[in-house]
Design an enzyme around this catalytic site. Structure first.
Site, PDB file in Angstrom:
ATOM      1  CB  SER A  69      -0.957   0.007   1.190  1.00  0.00           C
ATOM      2  OG  SER A  69      -2.047  -0.857   0.955  1.00  0.00           O
ATOM      3  CE  LYS A  72      -4.545   1.901  -0.663  1.00  0.00           C
ATOM      4  NZ  LYS A  72      -3.890   0.613  -0.398  1.00  0.00           N
ATOM      5  CB  SER A 312      -4.481   1.507   3.821  1.00  0.00           C
ATOM      6  OG  SER A 312      -3.561   0.988   2.875  1.00  0.00           O
TER       7      SER A 312
END
Length: 486
Positions: A69, A72, A312
């Site tokens: 993640s 991102k 997230s």
């Protein structure tokens, strides 16, 4: 011979690496590498952001590792550059035909744009406009327009066994309530079927065959809770749950967003007293001659990025990635979204994102590979605009988002002094962001650990105390080392 040569080369490199760790002087950052799980790969980059900063670390920052993640960060920054912090998704209601008394001769259309925060309440608000027009009967169809996106709703490399849970919800053009439904299992007496509950207004068809067992039986048989997905939004739960838990929360990813939204609309039309003689059906090309009736806007991008980075949220990230290409005039899909994201970042960073491999915007795909040095380049550029939404949306250690309860960051000296994005998938644990040292100097850091496989002893120890987990022990020691010397 080639295979044997590469195996010998790999063993030799591992031996050299382990030897370097063993010979590191006590008190150095190199000595902390021994805390990481045996056999894992580590990429580490630390750079000062202020003049006079004394800590610099570059350890294997050219390795290609799964970003999870932390990807991102790239998605958020590219979205802000391409769309602007005030960008809002729009969901529109259209009609085609004519009204005769309380009857509409023709069709209605809902145009979806993949607004990740679009809710059932907003859907009801749009449908109420039909009733407010004095219409109680529709002779035609109600069309669900998904033309904003094409291609697959899930990215290449997404783990197949996670597709039924909400963090793998399909990033479709049609999103309603996060394409996610909450339910629960309650264990009963051993040897009996567990009790399943899903709210009656949620249009899911779930077959429950889950047996309740004792914890000892579960350990002996290696029985687990399993789920199969069928056509539409049909699910089969089977396997077992232990009776040592009072309740097991479940989160179903909506397998078919068109069918799910169709069923919710049918419920809401009935509640509104509107009779639809035609069908509720999905379309990717609705034709022409439509009249606009109403549109609703999502929260601004700045707010969406806060949810995406702090929680997230994979659906927010992949919706934004595909929207990048849609807003750039190309079909909205993962491939085009990745291309637009890379183009915008490379233009801003002044460097190519090679040899990175990117497959989605969330980091869920196992195909993603990124260098710590490339993550550091994004953080370095982002630090130059601390007022940007992407920077401000980062979670703060012990205070917000995924870092609020992270065991390594909940206490001083790291509490409140780390602003970062975490990233975790099977075998990978990453953290990338900013740290303020004891001197007040600011640093960017990227800490990526991959190839994690724990012994049974380490796993049991980490269950009792999360800080006994080798990755957490390594992360905490390394960040505190940077803090003390920074």
């Amino acid at each position: 011979m080639k295979l044997r040569f590469f195996l010998l080369l790999f063993v030799s490199l591992a031996t050299i690496n382990n030897s370097a760790r063993a010979q590191a002087p006590a008190g150095s950052w190199q000595s902390l590498l021994a805390l990481a799980p045996t056999g894992s790969q580590i990429g580490l980059r630390v750079e000062p952001l202020d003049a006079g900063g004394s800590v610099r670390i570059d350890y294997q920052s050219d390795l290609l590792l799964p970003p999870a993640s932390t990807l991102k960060l790239l998605t958020a920054y590219a979205a802000e550059l391409q769309l602007g912090s005030d960008f809002r998704y729009q969901t529109r209601l259209w009609r085609r035909g004519q009204q005769q008394s309380n009857r509409w001769q023709g069709d209605w259309r809902l145009e979806f744009s993949s607004a990740p925060d679009f809710s059932r309440a907003q859907l009801s608000q749009l449908l109420e406009q039909i009733k407010l027009s004095g219409i109680t009967q529709i002779s035609g169809d109600l069309l669900l327009d998904s033309s904003a996106f094409d291609g697959y709703d899930r990215g290449n490399g997404w783990p197949w066994n996670n597709l039924g849970v909400c963090y793998s919800a399909p990033a479709a053009a049609i999103i309603l309530d996060g394409n996610c439904v909450a339910a629960s299992l309650t264990p009963n007496a051993p040897g009996t079927v567990a009790r399943f509950f899903v709210p009656p207004h949620q249009p899911l068809d779930v077959t429950n065959e889950v047996m309740t067992v004792t914890l000892q039986q579960q350990l002996e048989t290696l029985c687990e809770l399993e789920m199969d997905t069928g056509p539409g939004n049909h699910y089969r739960l089977h396997g077992c749950v232990a009776n040592n838990r009072k309740i097991v929360p479940l989160n179903f990813a909506v397998n078919d967003p068109v069918a799910f939204t169709r069923d919710v609309i049918a419920q809401q039309l009935q509640e509104l007293g509107i009779q639809l003689q035609g069908q509720i059906r999905g379309v990717s090309d609705a034709g022409s001659n439509w009249q606009a009736v109403m549109q609703l806007e999502s929260a601004p991008l700045s707010q969406l990025l806060t949810t995406m980075l702090q929680d997230s949220d994979n659906l927010f990230a992949d919706s934004l990635l595909k929207t990048l290409s849609n807003q750039a005039g190309s079909p909205g899909n993962f491939r085009n979204g990745v291309r637009v994201m890379k183009d915008r970042l490379e233009e801003t960073l002044g460097q190519r994102l090679e040899p990175a491999t990117l497959a989605d915007g969330s980091g869920l795909s196992r195909d993603n590979l990124l260098q710590p040095a490339q993550l550091a380049a994004v953080l370095r550029q982002l630090a130059r605009t601390p007022a940007s939404s992407s920077y401000q949306a980062l979670a703060v250690a012990g205070e917000s988002g995924t870092l609020r309860y992270r065991s390594t960051l909940r206490k001083p000296p790291l509490l409140g002094n780390v602003r970062a994005k975490s990233g975790t998938i099977n075998g990978t644990s990453n953290l990338a962001g900013y740290i303020t040292g004891a001197s007040g100097q600011r640093y960017l850091f990227v800490l990526m650990v991959s190839g994690i496989s724990l012994s049974d002893a380490d796993r049991r120890a980490s269950w009792r105390d999360p800080l006994q987990h080798p990755v957490r022990a390594f992360e905490k020691a390394m960040l505190e080392w940077i803090y003390q010397r920074g």
